[in-house]
Motif scaffolding. Structure first.
Motif, PDB file in Angstrom:
ATOM      1  N   PHE A  71      24.849  -7.914  -9.265  1.00  0.00           N
ATOM      2  CA  PHE A  71      24.512  -6.988  -8.034  1.00  0.00           C
ATOM      3  C   PHE A  71      24.697  -5.622  -8.438  1.00  0.00           C
ATOM      4  N   ARG A  72      23.752  -4.700  -8.190  1.00  0.00           N
ATOM      5  CA  ARG A  72      24.034  -3.603  -9.008  1.00  0.00           C
ATOM      6  C   ARG A  72      24.032  -2.250  -7.795  1.00  0.00           C
ATOM      7  N   ALA A  73      24.851  -1.166  -7.703  1.00  0.00           N
ATOM      8  CA  ALA A  73      24.797  -0.255  -6.958  1.00  0.00           C
ATOM      9  C   ALA A  73      25.030   0.972  -7.979  1.00  0.00           C
ATOM     10  N   ASP A  74      24.152   2.137  -7.754  1.00  0.00           N
ATOM     11  CA  ASP A  74      24.112   3.084  -8.617  1.00  0.00           C
ATOM     12  C   ASP A  74      25.015   4.129  -8.040  1.00  0.00           C
ATOM     13  N   SER A  75      25.759   5.230  -8.827  1.00  0.00           N
ATOM     14  CA  SER A  75      26.842   5.843  -8.074  1.00  0.00           C
ATOM     15  C   SER A  75      26.539   7.639  -8.464  1.00  0.00           C
ATOM     16  N   ASP A  76      25.611   8.010  -8.907  1.00  0.00           N
ATOM     17  CA  ASP A  76      25.715   9.379  -9.453  1.00  0.00           C
ATOM     18  C   ASP A  76      24.790  10.334  -7.991  1.00  0.00           C
ATOM     19  N   GLY A  77      25.110  11.527  -8.137  1.00  0.00           N
ATOM     20  CA  GLY A  77      24.737  12.467  -7.533  1.00  0.00           C
ATOM     21  C   GLY A  77      23.469  13.194  -8.020  1.00  0.00           C
ATOM     22  N   ALA A 117      27.641  -1.943  -1.184  1.00  0.00           N
ATOM     23  CA  ALA A 117      28.099  -3.014  -2.252  1.00  0.00           C
ATOM     24  C   ALA A 117      29.645  -3.277  -2.021  1.00  0.00           C
ATOM     25  N   LEU A 118      30.518  -2.378  -1.762  1.00  0.00           N
ATOM     26  CA  LEU A 118      31.829  -2.661  -1.537  1.00  0.00           C
ATOM     27  C   LEU A 118      32.169  -3.573  -0.458  1.00  0.00           C
ATOM     28  N   ALA A 119      31.281  -2.886   0.740  1.00  0.00           N
ATOM     29  CA  ALA A 119      31.406  -3.716   1.919  1.00  0.00           C
ATOM     30  C   ALA A 119      31.084  -5.383   1.608  1.00  0.00           C
ATOM     31  N   TRP A 137      29.810  -7.753 -10.217  1.00  0.00           N
ATOM     32  CA  TRP A 137      29.183  -6.149  -9.345  1.00  0.00           C
ATOM     33  C   TRP A 137      29.129  -5.215 -10.311  1.00  0.00           C
ATOM     34  N   LEU A 138      27.937  -4.624 -10.296  1.00  0.00           N
ATOM     35  CA  LEU A 138      27.468  -3.572 -11.441  1.00  0.00           C
ATOM     36  C   LEU A 138      27.411  -2.188 -10.666  1.00  0.00           C
ATOM     37  N   VAL A 166      20.412 -13.880 -12.840  1.00  0.00           N
ATOM     38  CA  VAL A 166      19.331 -13.111 -12.100  1.00  0.00           C
ATOM     39  C   VAL A 166      20.146 -11.751 -11.705  1.00  0.00           C
ATOM     40  N   VAL A 167      19.518 -10.511 -11.524  1.00  0.00           N
ATOM     41  CA  VAL A 167      20.178  -9.434 -11.354  1.00  0.00           C
ATOM     42  C   VAL A 167      19.603  -8.831  -9.960  1.00  0.00           C
ATOM     43  N   PHE A 168      20.430  -8.626  -8.896  1.00  0.00           N
ATOM     44  CA  PHE A 168      19.766  -7.958  -7.657  1.00  0.00           C
ATOM     45  C   PHE A 168      20.246  -6.492  -7.669  1.00  0.00           C
ATOM     46  N   GLY A 169      19.375  -5.877  -6.725  1.00  0.00           N
ATOM     47  CA  GLY A 169      19.633  -4.456  -6.588  1.00  0.00           C
ATOM     48  C   GLY A 169      19.097  -3.780  -5.160  1.00  0.00           C
TER      49      GLY A 169
END
Length: 403
Positions: A71-77, A117-119, A137-138, A166-169
């Motif tokens: 499960f992926r969440a991206d973090s950049d601004g 994603a953290l929640a 967790w990605l 499988v990878v989710f996002g």
């Protein structure tokens, strides 16, 4: 069945996490404080983790036998001056590669991705007796520059973490109302290529154009002619975009410079389209230079994004889970977006399927919501964040439910 409902304390923490991340954005591949924050939260939840790809964080929640899913969440601004007026608006700055200091904001909603994603991770951990398997967790850096997913893979991601099946996002988006989900089957987002073209000429005084090869005039012809690729070389049923995003040349109005530089962004939905458009750009740029008796221009790749392909079978499973959780009227199936994502590399690199969906960020009555990458982009906190958590839990439950 797992509960998708946060306690009051969990919801308060979700909101505070979101505000913190929104106040403190960092540029692509510079997400050092963000990574440290994610690591602290994973420690609190009780999930093992490691750094990957520089500022990426990988959490591994092992919970008995069963499937492995990512499960992926991206973090950049982004280098944008925020103009939302929020009391938690960003005043952060960052440094570009050339040393320029720029304002930074979460203008694409990656703060909503990480906080939800953290929640979701906390909610899955609280209900570990209701599912079995492993969640990877990605927390991925550098999506905006297409550097982050590739960096994590190159850093041994799938040698160090269990390989998922499988990878989710998911991604916040203004085109669907908050509380709803949009998803595509098959091709979901476009391939993207960004190029830098340096046009070479001969410098002269502005009053003596006969002694010059004017790279500004030449570059203008190139930019104009490049628009004919989509309008005259591709079928009208074949979507593509060729955008000139920047054009820089000269230092003074009475000097014809010796060079000009422009950048291009190209979007296509298939490799076949990409393989027609990119050679056409090279052909046109070189031919226009030859027509002006100019040296051959320099064409450099800045970055490229892969196609994002939602596996149809896995997408059906995700859609079923989301419909059961949110209701049929809250799930919208949409055609492919011409935007791009490097998310697909995380799955493509090991040959497994992926599914990516969009959750709405603004109330339905907001008929003109600010778009991603706008200085005014500020999703409604609720039900946006809670919907993202519900979607995450429902999807993971379907993939990891106990037999």
């Amino acid at each position: 069945m797992l509960s998708t409902t946060l306690t009051d304390e969990e919801r308060d923490q979700l909101h505070e996490t979101y505000r913190h991340l929104h106040r403190n954005p960092e540029l692509s591949m510079q997400e050092h404080r963000t990574a440290e924050f994610i690591e602290r939260r994973l420690d609190e939840i009780g999930i093992e983790h490691f750094r990957c790809g520089g500022t990426g964080v990988v959490g591994i929640h092992r919970n008995g036998d069963g499937p492995v899913v990512g499960f992926r969440a991206d973090s950049d601004g982004l280098p944008i001056q925020e103009d939302t007026g929020a009391d938690y608006a960003s005043t952060a700055t960052g440094g570009l590669a050339d040393g320029t200091t720029v304002p930074v904001m979460h203008g694409c909603g990656h703060d909503t991705h990480v906080s939800s994603a953290l929640a979701t991770a906390a909610l899955m951990a609280r209900q570990a007796d209701g599912w079995s398997g492993t969640i990877v967790w990605l927390f991925q850096p550098g999506e905006e520059t297409a550097a982050g997913a590739a960096a994590m893979v190159a850093d041994g991601l799938w040698d160090r973490a269990p390989k998922p099946e499988v990878v989710f996002g998911q991604h916040v988006f203004p085109s669907v109302p908050s509380g709803s989900i949009a998803v595509s089957r098959g091709t979901a987002m476009a391939l993207a290529d960004s190029l830098r073209v340096t046009v070479l000429g001969t410098q002269s005084h502005g009053s003596q154009p006969q002694n010059a090869i004017d790279p500004i005039v030449l570059g203008a012809h190139m930019v104009t002619r490049l628009q004919t690729i989509v309008s005259r070389e591709l079928s009208p049923q074949e979507p593509a975009v060729v955008t000139c995003g920047t054009f820089h040349a000269g230092l003074k109005e009475n000097i014809i410079p010796d060079r000009a530089e422009f950048t291009l962004n190209i979007r296509t939905l298939t490799e076949e389209s990409r393989n027609r458009v990119l050679p056409a750009i090279t052909r046109i740029v070189n031919a226009e230079a030859e027509a002006s008796a100019a040296p051959q221009p320099q064409i450099e790749e800045i970055y490229r994004f892969p196609r994002l392909y939602n596996d149809p079978e896995r997408t059906d499973q995700v859609v079923a889970a989301l419909r059961a959780e949110l209701g049929d009227d809250r799930i919208v199936e949409v055609p492919p977006a011409m935007g791009s994502e490097d998310f697909g590399w995380l799955a493509d690199s090991i040959g497994v399927p992926c599914v990516f969906w969009f959750f709405g960020g603004f109330a339905a009555e907001n008929t003109a919501p600010p778009v991603n990458h706008s200085p005014f982009f500020l999703p409604d906190m609720e039900p946006t964040l809670s919907t993202a958590v519900r979607a995450g839990v429902a999807t993971l439950q379907r993939a990891l439910e106990r037999g």
